[in-house]
Design a protein around this motif. Structure first.
Motif, PDB file in Angstrom:
ATOM      1  N   LYS A  91       7.588 -17.906  -2.124  1.00  0.00           N
ATOM      2  CA  LYS A  91       6.816 -17.202  -1.093  1.00  0.00           C
ATOM      3  C   LYS A  91       6.044 -16.043  -1.693  1.00  0.00           C
ATOM      4  O   LYS A  91       4.936 -15.745  -1.242  1.00  0.00           O
ATOM      5  N   VAL A  92       6.652 -15.401  -2.680  1.00  0.00           N
ATOM      6  CA  VAL A  92       5.931 -14.291  -3.314  1.00  0.00           C
ATOM      7  C   VAL A  92       4.692 -14.831  -4.010  1.00  0.00           C
ATOM      8  O   VAL A  92       3.594 -14.276  -3.905  1.00  0.00           O
ATOM      9  N   GLN A 107       0.818   1.604   8.859  1.00  0.00           N
ATOM     10  CA  GLN A 107       1.395   0.619   9.779  1.00  0.00           C
ATOM     11  C   GLN A 107       2.619  -0.071   9.196  1.00  0.00           C
ATOM     12  O   GLN A 107       2.728  -1.293   9.190  1.00  0.00           O
ATOM     13  N   LEU A 108       3.528   0.752   8.682  1.00  0.00           N
ATOM     14  CA  LEU A 108       4.742   0.178   8.125  1.00  0.00           C
ATOM     15  C   LEU A 108       5.763  -0.038   9.223  1.00  0.00           C
ATOM     16  O   LEU A 108       5.972   0.823  10.075  1.00  0.00           O
ATOM     17  N   ARG A 127      -3.072  -8.416   0.859  1.00  0.00           N
ATOM     18  CA  ARG A 127      -1.985  -9.174   1.478  1.00  0.00           C
ATOM     19  C   ARG A 127      -0.759  -8.287   1.588  1.00  0.00           C
ATOM     20  O   ARG A 127      -0.570  -7.351   0.829  1.00  0.00           O
ATOM     21  N   ARG A 128       0.062  -8.618   2.551  1.00  0.00           N
ATOM     22  CA  ARG A 128       1.299  -7.848   2.738  1.00  0.00           C
ATOM     23  C   ARG A 128       2.477  -8.795   2.658  1.00  0.00           C
ATOM     24  O   ARG A 128       2.459  -9.857   3.275  1.00  0.00           O
ATOM     25  N   LEU A 129       3.446  -8.389   1.913  1.00  0.00           N
ATOM     26  CA  LEU A 129       4.661  -9.186   1.781  1.00  0.00           C
ATOM     27  C   LEU A 129       5.843  -8.299   2.135  1.00  0.00           C
ATOM     28  O   LEU A 129       5.952  -7.174   1.636  1.00  0.00           O
ATOM     29  N   ILE A 130       6.703  -8.807   2.979  1.00  0.00           N
ATOM     30  CA  ILE A 130       7.888  -8.016   3.303  1.00  0.00           C
ATOM     31  C   ILE A 130       9.115  -8.753   2.792  1.00  0.00           C
ATOM     32  O   ILE A 130       9.087  -9.965   2.583  1.00  0.00           O
ATOM     33  N   ARG A 168       3.012 -17.455  -3.248  1.00  0.00           N
ATOM     34  CA  ARG A 168       2.022 -17.823  -2.230  1.00  0.00           C
ATOM     35  C   ARG A 168       1.352 -16.567  -1.677  1.00  0.00           C
ATOM     36  O   ARG A 168       0.148 -16.506  -1.496  1.00  0.00           O
ATOM     37  N   GLY A 169       2.193 -15.564  -1.437  1.00  0.00           N
ATOM     38  CA  GLY A 169       1.668 -14.334  -0.857  1.00  0.00           C
ATOM     39  C   GLY A 169       0.692 -13.645  -1.796  1.00  0.00           C
ATOM     40  O   GLY A 169      -0.271 -13.013  -1.353  1.00  0.00           O
ATOM     41  N   GLU A 225      -0.995 -11.709   8.463  1.00  0.00           N
ATOM     42  CA  GLU A 225      -1.184 -10.855   7.294  1.00  0.00           C
ATOM     43  C   GLU A 225       0.083 -10.724   6.466  1.00  0.00           C
ATOM     44  O   GLU A 225       0.079 -10.113   5.421  1.00  0.00           O
ATOM     45  N   ILE A 226       1.178 -11.235   7.007  1.00  0.00           N
ATOM     46  CA  ILE A 226       2.468 -10.900   6.386  1.00  0.00           C
ATOM     47  C   ILE A 226       3.186 -12.139   5.903  1.00  0.00           C
ATOM     48  O   ILE A 226       3.258 -13.155   6.583  1.00  0.00           O
ATOM     49  N   GLU A 227       3.707 -12.027   4.712  1.00  0.00           N
ATOM     50  CA  GLU A 227       4.547 -13.080   4.147  1.00  0.00           C
ATOM     51  C   GLU A 227       5.958 -12.525   4.045  1.00  0.00           C
ATOM     52  O   GLU A 227       6.160 -11.410   3.579  1.00  0.00           O
ATOM     53  N   GLU A 228       6.905 -13.301   4.527  1.00  0.00           N
ATOM     54  CA  GLU A 228       8.286 -12.825   4.443  1.00  0.00           C
ATOM     55  C   GLU A 228       8.937 -13.437   3.211  1.00  0.00           C
ATOM     56  O   GLU A 228       8.967 -14.644   3.046  1.00  0.00           O
ATOM     57  N   THR A 229       9.449 -12.579   2.375  1.00  0.00           N
ATOM     58  CA  THR A 229       9.948 -13.064   1.083  1.00  0.00           C
ATOM     59  C   THR A 229      11.426 -12.798   0.895  1.00  0.00           C
ATOM     60  O   THR A 229      11.899 -12.701  -0.231  1.00  0.00           O
ATOM     61  N   ARG A 269       9.075   6.033  11.159  1.00  0.00           N
ATOM     62  CA  ARG A 269       7.955   6.483  11.999  1.00  0.00           C
ATOM     63  C   ARG A 269       8.439   7.172  13.256  1.00  0.00           C
ATOM     64  O   ARG A 269       7.964   8.241  13.647  1.00  0.00           O
TER      65      ARG A 269
END
Lengths: 581, 107
Positions: B97-98, B70-71, B86-89, B100-101, A113-117, A128
């Motif tokens: 990547k952004v 759920q951070l 979608r989640r991008l970190i 694509r995300g 679910e996660i993309e690292e940018t 938390r």
């Protein structure tokens, strides 16, 4: 022990590091008081070895027993799953969450679910955790298993830096933390090398299956700034949670009693200096199959109960009713003691569970029943669930525990060979205080039982082999017969005794004949002596007679001469008269 | 999300009419956060001019969100619509990547 070491340390150092008790049975003893307070502890081990449970129990006990609320951050299981899993242990997590004593936070992270940018940090986790800690005033924190982050996030450099920061932060926060980690490949304790970050206390859990029976073990790999037990300690998960068994106390400083306990067999008591075993001592009865070990054990149990004391009988071979029935045949009524509540049976197949579980089960029931004596019949069966060394170490711990509790224990052990010098039975013969050996004596087409005392510490004991007879009256010991051909038992002994009795009669007869002969000889001799004496008397008389006759002759001759002189002349007569005057 | 039911979920064909609803979680004025905000704003102006809504939430101010959403890793960008979520970190510095995300065509 812990207290003592604390005192000792105080004199040398200033203080021992502060500790947070875990409340887990046994663990606080090994660690000398608990986990290092306000520091993270790493608990690692393979999957399914109990990491989650130990850490959860730490939190729950903290909340219930030490009034220290705790946060459980779960990376693997959801809060509901956790509560359900530990519900069987009697932990009501939901209620505790409502009471604000406990907080479970489920952290879910999914790589897909996660993309690292670019650059990121784990501030979300910090926030938390911080919120959770502050909301209930938590003193304890568990992160189970933080390594899951590595599965969800790819940037290792960031993760490592952040985990390091997290542990630092936890220290600053002043919470006692448990971090769990899955065992890594090779020698590393955890997959991601968490042990590098947690340097204060590392506990390794292990779950080994040997011969299809599993044993859980716990070892403290390191504990900085504190004394701790270094062994592998077995632990158990049962309906009361986790119990670690630090039974091998490091010292041998038990109180001993010089009080004596009867064996239940008067003749055996006599062999043991007339009084029996020492109270709190351990006794091993070993012998080959069918030599009456259980009967001895039952007699002992019977005697203990007859005196109004409590006895616990662990049967690994027969069921209680079987033992009761069998013992009735030798006039030992165990049933009435059972009904009085003085005798309690604990029958279980050795293969029911591993050795350690047996040990804990024994511990538990003993702590509950508080008996004065314990019988384990037979310990040899335990070998089916462990190696000799395992059984030995288990028995050492058991003996240790029982001695501490001042409980007399009687083990029976089956020995497989008849040779006397068999070194040990499960290697415990050196541990026990008294060792009674029952053996078969096969001779002359029959089998009899012989019994002797191999050792009995601290008391005078007989060195004799006794024949051991089981009758419907009970057990008794008879002296074995030492005949010209060696030790005789059973009917051979009876025969020999009869033979000897016949011999005695014959000998008596012969003796009286000889006596009479002597009497007769004496009479003959005495008669001879009398005749000789009379002979001597007559000879003496003869000799005397001659002598008297000579005297008489001399007298008479003298008288005659005087007469003759008188008659020859007067002058001579005067002279003669004068001469006479 | 239901604004454009014609667009099937997880569709790689990007529709230039879609309105992008984005939410960015940051932690105060930390370097990563400030970088993420400026990077994202620049990105949106370049690639999604006029068809995005950006909401910025400071988690420090609302710590409860951290648990409910759920951070863990921050800063985090959540694409609320179009579907899929979608989640991008990260600080949004890797533009490829952004893209694509956010399911946008590569440059």
């Amino acid at each position: 022990m812990a207290k003592e070491s604390k005192k000792n340390k105080k004199t040398i150092h200033h203080t021992q590091i502060p500790k947070t008790p875990t409340g887990i049975t046994g663990l606080d003893e090994i660690t000398g008081g608990g986990l290092p307070a306000a520091r993270p502890t790493l608990i690692c081990g393979e999957a399914g070895c109990g990491k989650t449970l130990i850490s959860l129990e730490f939190i729950v006990k903290g909340a219930t027993e030490f009034n220290e609320p705790g946060v459980f951050m779960a990376f693997e299981e959801k809060a509901e799953e956790l509560s359900m899993n530990v519900g069987s242990l009697g932990f009501n997590l939901e209620q505790m969450q409502k009471d604000k004593k406990l907080k479970i936070d489920y952290v879910h992270i999914d790589r897909s679910e996660i993309e690292e940018t670019g650059e990121y940090d784990l501030d979300g986790l910090f926030i938390r955790l911080n919120h959770a800690i502050d909301s209930i005033g938590a003193k304890r924190v568990v992160l189970d298993t933080i390594e899951n982050l590595f599965a969800g996030l790819t940037n290792q450099a960031i993760l490592r830096a952040e985990i390091r920061r997290l542990f630092q932060w936890l220290k600053e926060k002043g919470v006692t933390a448990i971090v769990t980690g899955e065992k890594g490949e090779g020698a590393s304790l955890t997959r991601q090398g968490l042990e590098e970050y947690v340097s204060d206390c590392v506990i390794l859990l292990d779950h080994r299956v040997i011969n299809q029976i599993s044993t859980r073990r716990l070892r403290i790999v390191k504990y900085r700034g504190s004394m701790h037990g270094t062994n592998e300690y077995p632990f158990l998960i049962d309906e009361d949670g986790i119990s670690v068994l630090p039974v091998t106390s490091l010292q041998l400083e038990k109180e001993v009693s010089s009080e004596r306990v009867s064996t239940g067999i008067p003749a055996l008591d006599k062999m043991l200096g007339g009084k029996g075993f020492f109270k709190g001592g351990s006794v091993l009865v070993s012998g080959t199959a069918g030599t009456g070990k259980t009967s001895i054990a039952a007699c002992f149990a019977n005697d203990i109960c007859s005196k109004g004391k409590k006895c616990m009988y662990f049967a690994f071979e027969e069921s209680p009713s079987q033992i009761v029935r069998n013992m009735r045949s030798i006039n030992v009524d165990l049933k009435k003691h059972m009904e009085n509540g003085l005798l309690q049976f604990q029958a279980s197949r050795p293969t029911l569970h591993g050795l350690e579980q047996h040990l804990v089960a024994i511990h538990k029931v003993i702590k509950k029943f508080r008996p004065d004596a314990v019988v384990l019949d037979p310990i040899t069966n335990l070998i089916t669930v462990g190696s000799v060394s395992d059984v030995k170490s288990m028995l050492i711990r058991l003996i240790d525990f029982l001695q501490e509790e001042q409980i007399t224990v009687l083990f029976t052990a089956l020995s497989l060979n008849n040779i006397v010098n068999e070194q040990t039975d499960e290697g415990v013969s050196s541990l026990v205080d008294a060792w009674i050996l029952v053996r078969d004596i096969e001779f002359n087409g029959e089998r009899n039982r012989g019994m002797y005392i191999m050792k009995s510490r601290g008391m005078k004991h007989s060195n004799q082999v006794r024949e051991f007879v089981i009758t419907d009256k009970g057990i008794d010991l008879v002296d074995v017969y030492l005949g010209p051909d060696g030790v005789l038992t059973g009917s051979a002994r009876e025969a020999q005794i009869l033979q000897e009795q016949t011999g005695k009669v014959l000998r008596n007869n012969a003796m009286s004949m000889k006596d009479r002969e002597i009497l007769r000889k004496r009479k003959i001799l005495e008669a001879k002596i009398a005749s000789l004496q009379s002979e001597f008397e007559s000879a003496e008389e003869e000799l005397n007679k001659i002598y008297i006759e000579e005297e008489l002759v001399k007298k008479v001759t003298d008288g005659n001469r005087d007469e003759m002189l008188k008659r020859r002349g007067g002058g001579e007569e005067v002279a003669g008269k004068n001469g006479k005057k | 999300m239901t604004e454009h039911p014609k667009v099937p979920a997880a569709d790689n064909n990007f529709n230039s009419d879609d309105l992008y609803r984005l939410r960015l979680y940051v932690t105060g004025a930390t370097p990563n956060s400030t970088r993420a905000i400026s990077n994202l704003k620049e990105f949106c102006e370049n690639f999604l001019p006029g068809r995005y809504e950006l909401e910025i939430i400071d988690v420090y101010q609302q710590p409860l969100i951290a648990e409910s959403e759920q951070l863990i890793a921050l800063p985090m960008l959540v694409k609320l619509s179009p579907a899929p979520q979608r989640r991008l970190i990260g600080d949004m510095s890797d533009i490829d990547k952004v893209l694509r995300g956010l399911n946008l065509p590569a440059r």
